[in-house]
Motif scaffolding. Structure first.
Motif, PDB file in Angstrom:
ATOM      1  N   ALA A  99      17.751  77.748  68.568  1.00 28.58           N
ATOM      2  CA  ALA A  99      17.492  79.210  68.899  1.00 28.58           C
ATOM      3  C   ALA A  99      16.426  79.485  69.641  1.00 28.58           C
ATOM      4  O   ALA A  99      16.291  80.637  70.290  1.00 28.58           O
ATOM      5  CB  ALA A  99      17.517  79.755  67.468  1.00 28.58           C
ATOM      6  N   SER A 100      15.246  78.666  69.206  1.00 27.63           N
ATOM      7  CA  SER A 100      14.117  79.003  70.095  1.00 27.63           C
ATOM      8  C   SER A 100      13.775  78.768  71.442  1.00 27.63           C
ATOM      9  O   SER A 100      13.257  79.078  72.461  1.00 27.63           O
ATOM     10  CB  SER A 100      12.633  78.351  69.360  1.00 27.63           C
ATOM     11  N   ARG A 101      14.274  77.406  71.799  1.00 25.07           N
ATOM     12  CA  ARG A 101      14.321  76.841  73.118  1.00 25.07           C
ATOM     13  C   ARG A 101      15.701  77.069  73.996  1.00 25.07           C
ATOM     14  O   ARG A 101      15.603  77.224  75.372  1.00 25.07           O
ATOM     15  CB  ARG A 101      14.265  75.356  73.046  1.00 25.07           C
ATOM     16  N   PHE A 102      16.772  77.098  73.566  1.00 25.11           N
ATOM     17  CA  PHE A 102      17.846  77.255  74.301  1.00 25.11           C
ATOM     18  C   PHE A 102      18.492  78.683  74.383  1.00 25.11           C
ATOM     19  O   PHE A 102      18.500  79.258  73.420  1.00 25.11           O
ATOM     20  CB  PHE A 102      18.987  76.271  73.779  1.00 25.11           C
ATOM     21  N   ARG A 103      19.056  79.096  75.452  1.00 27.27           N
ATOM     22  CA  ARG A 103      19.894  80.225  75.644  1.00 27.27           C
ATOM     23  C   ARG A 103      21.420  79.697  75.304  1.00 27.27           C
ATOM     24  O   ARG A 103      22.016  79.091  76.298  1.00 27.27           O
ATOM     25  CB  ARG A 103      19.637  80.820  76.663  1.00 27.27           C
ATOM     26  N   LYS A 109      23.713  83.955  70.306  1.00 31.44           N
ATOM     27  CA  LYS A 109      22.162  83.539  69.940  1.00 31.44           C
ATOM     28  C   LYS A 109      21.739  84.732  68.868  1.00 31.44           C
ATOM     29  O   LYS A 109      21.256  84.568  67.845  1.00 31.44           O
ATOM     30  CB  LYS A 109      21.410  83.123  71.052  1.00 31.44           C
ATOM     31  N   ARG A 110      21.879  85.943  69.555  1.00 29.93           N
ATOM     32  CA  ARG A 110      21.347  87.291  68.913  1.00 29.93           C
ATOM     33  C   ARG A 110      22.170  87.325  67.708  1.00 29.93           C
ATOM     34  O   ARG A 110      21.625  87.618  66.415  1.00 29.93           O
ATOM     35  CB  ARG A 110      21.108  88.246  69.885  1.00 29.93           C
ATOM     36  N   LYS A 164      12.230  79.418  63.524  1.00 25.55           N
ATOM     37  CA  LYS A 164      12.598  79.898  64.872  1.00 25.55           C
ATOM     38  C   LYS A 164      11.474  80.724  65.358  1.00 25.55           C
ATOM     39  O   LYS A 164      10.785  80.450  66.308  1.00 25.55           O
ATOM     40  CB  LYS A 164      13.862  80.529  64.777  1.00 25.55           C
ATOM     41  N   ASP A 208       8.559  79.435  68.208  1.00 23.07           N
ATOM     42  CA  ASP A 208       8.215  80.294  69.498  1.00 23.07           C
ATOM     43  C   ASP A 208       6.697  80.083  69.854  1.00 23.07           C
ATOM     44  O   ASP A 208       6.232  80.461  70.868  1.00 23.07           O
ATOM     45  CB  ASP A 208       8.598  81.641  69.133  1.00 23.07           C
TER      46      ASP A 208
END
Length: 301
Positions: free
Chosen positions: A119-123, A127-128, A182, A186
């Motif tokens: 969740a921190s590195r990928f889109r 996700k939201r 997460k 970040d």
């Protein structure tokens, strides 16, 4: 210039004007009052633990006395009877609790770390919504989840087993731990990931060999939370474990000291002290990471 004027001028020079307190600076009375309030609050917090400790050395017949001092027949008899198995199957309960708590900690931290890193590195789509779902799950009380979780474990054939209870604890620990990790991931620069990929590491290799060592404070906080979630919980353990005495956890096993007609307060207090010891040990092992992990995970989200 007269003598009176000269003396008055010299007094004004020697007496320095009082400096007004700076913004955010406490005065002496305020500082004394704050420290006094902290001391009183600390005593209020420590006194129940102290009373339980004193009660654990008293026999059951004298345990309800309101005097905090030890009586003549006080001693380690309560601890000896509990550890020897004369009063309850404490060692079996302890082994079950350690196994369930460690499995919950390992599984929860691994799932939370991998999910929080993704969740921190990928889109990716949703996700939201996923992170919002983790927050919403924390709003439901445990009592509401007992019936659906019971039916789920029954359908999987895991009702009454330790593995089923571990999965139940993971459902409560993973959402909170994921959201915290997460936020911690970040704070780690993504340039480290790019450097690892340039050196030929796979995405999981970057996570395991580069990011995880840097995230030890956050992992320590989540491990401590997951351990406490499984260590002292009563409702889920009572509903999802077998009723056999050897299958109980410590939190459930302590109920044998609370009988219908009387309560064995001395043995209950001694068992409570023994239950608290592993939690204190785990806290001591991770306490140097707690401040850094909690503050970093709470800044970003």
């Amino acid at each position: 210039m007269t003598v009176e004027a000269a003396s008055l001028k010299s007094v004004r020079r020697t007496v320095a004007p009082q400096r007004p307190p700076k913004r955010g600076e406490r005065s002496v009375p305020a500082s004394v009052g704050l420290h006094a309030a902290l001391v009183v609050a600390s005593l209020i917090a420590v006194f129940p633990v102290f009373w339980v400790l004193v009660t654990s050395f008293k026999p059951d017949a004298r345990a309800v006395e309101t005097t905090p001092h030890l009586v003549n027949d006080s001693g380690l008899g309560n601890y000896a009877r509990i550890l020897s198995g004369e009063k309850g199957n404490f060692l079996a309960w302890f082994g079950n609790s350690v196994t369930i708590a460690l499995l919950t900690t390992v599984v929860s931290v691994f799932l939370s770390a991998t999910t929080g890193y993704a969740a921190s590195r990928f889109r990716f789509p949703g996700k939201r919504s996923l992170m919002l779902t983790f927050l919403v799950v924390q709003m439901f009380p445990f009592a509401v989840l007992i019936v659906p979780l019971y039916n789920t474990l029954l359908a999987l054939g895991l009702q009454g087993t330790s593995l089923g209870l571990v999965l139940v604890y993971c459902t409560t620990a993973v959402p909170f731990c994921t959201y915290m990790l997460k936020g911690y991931f970040d704070t780690i620069p993504s340039d480290i990931d790019e450097a690892g990929r340039v050196d030929g590491l796979s995405p999981f290799g970057v996570f395991w060999r580069l990011v995880v060592p840097l995230a030890r404070p956050g992992l320590a906080v989540t491990a401590f939370y997951a351990f406490l979630t499984a260590w002292g919980e009563v409702a889920f353990a009572s509903a999802f474990l077998s009723a056999a005495d050897g299958s109980k956890t410590l939190a459930v096993g302590l109920q044998v000291f609370v009988q219908q007609n009387r309560t064995e307060w001395g043995h209950l207090a001694a068992a409570s002290i023994l239950v608290a010891v592993p939690a204190v040990v785990v806290f001591y092992l991770v306490q140097r990471f707690l401040v850094a992990g909690l503050s970093s995970g709470a800044v970003k989200g």
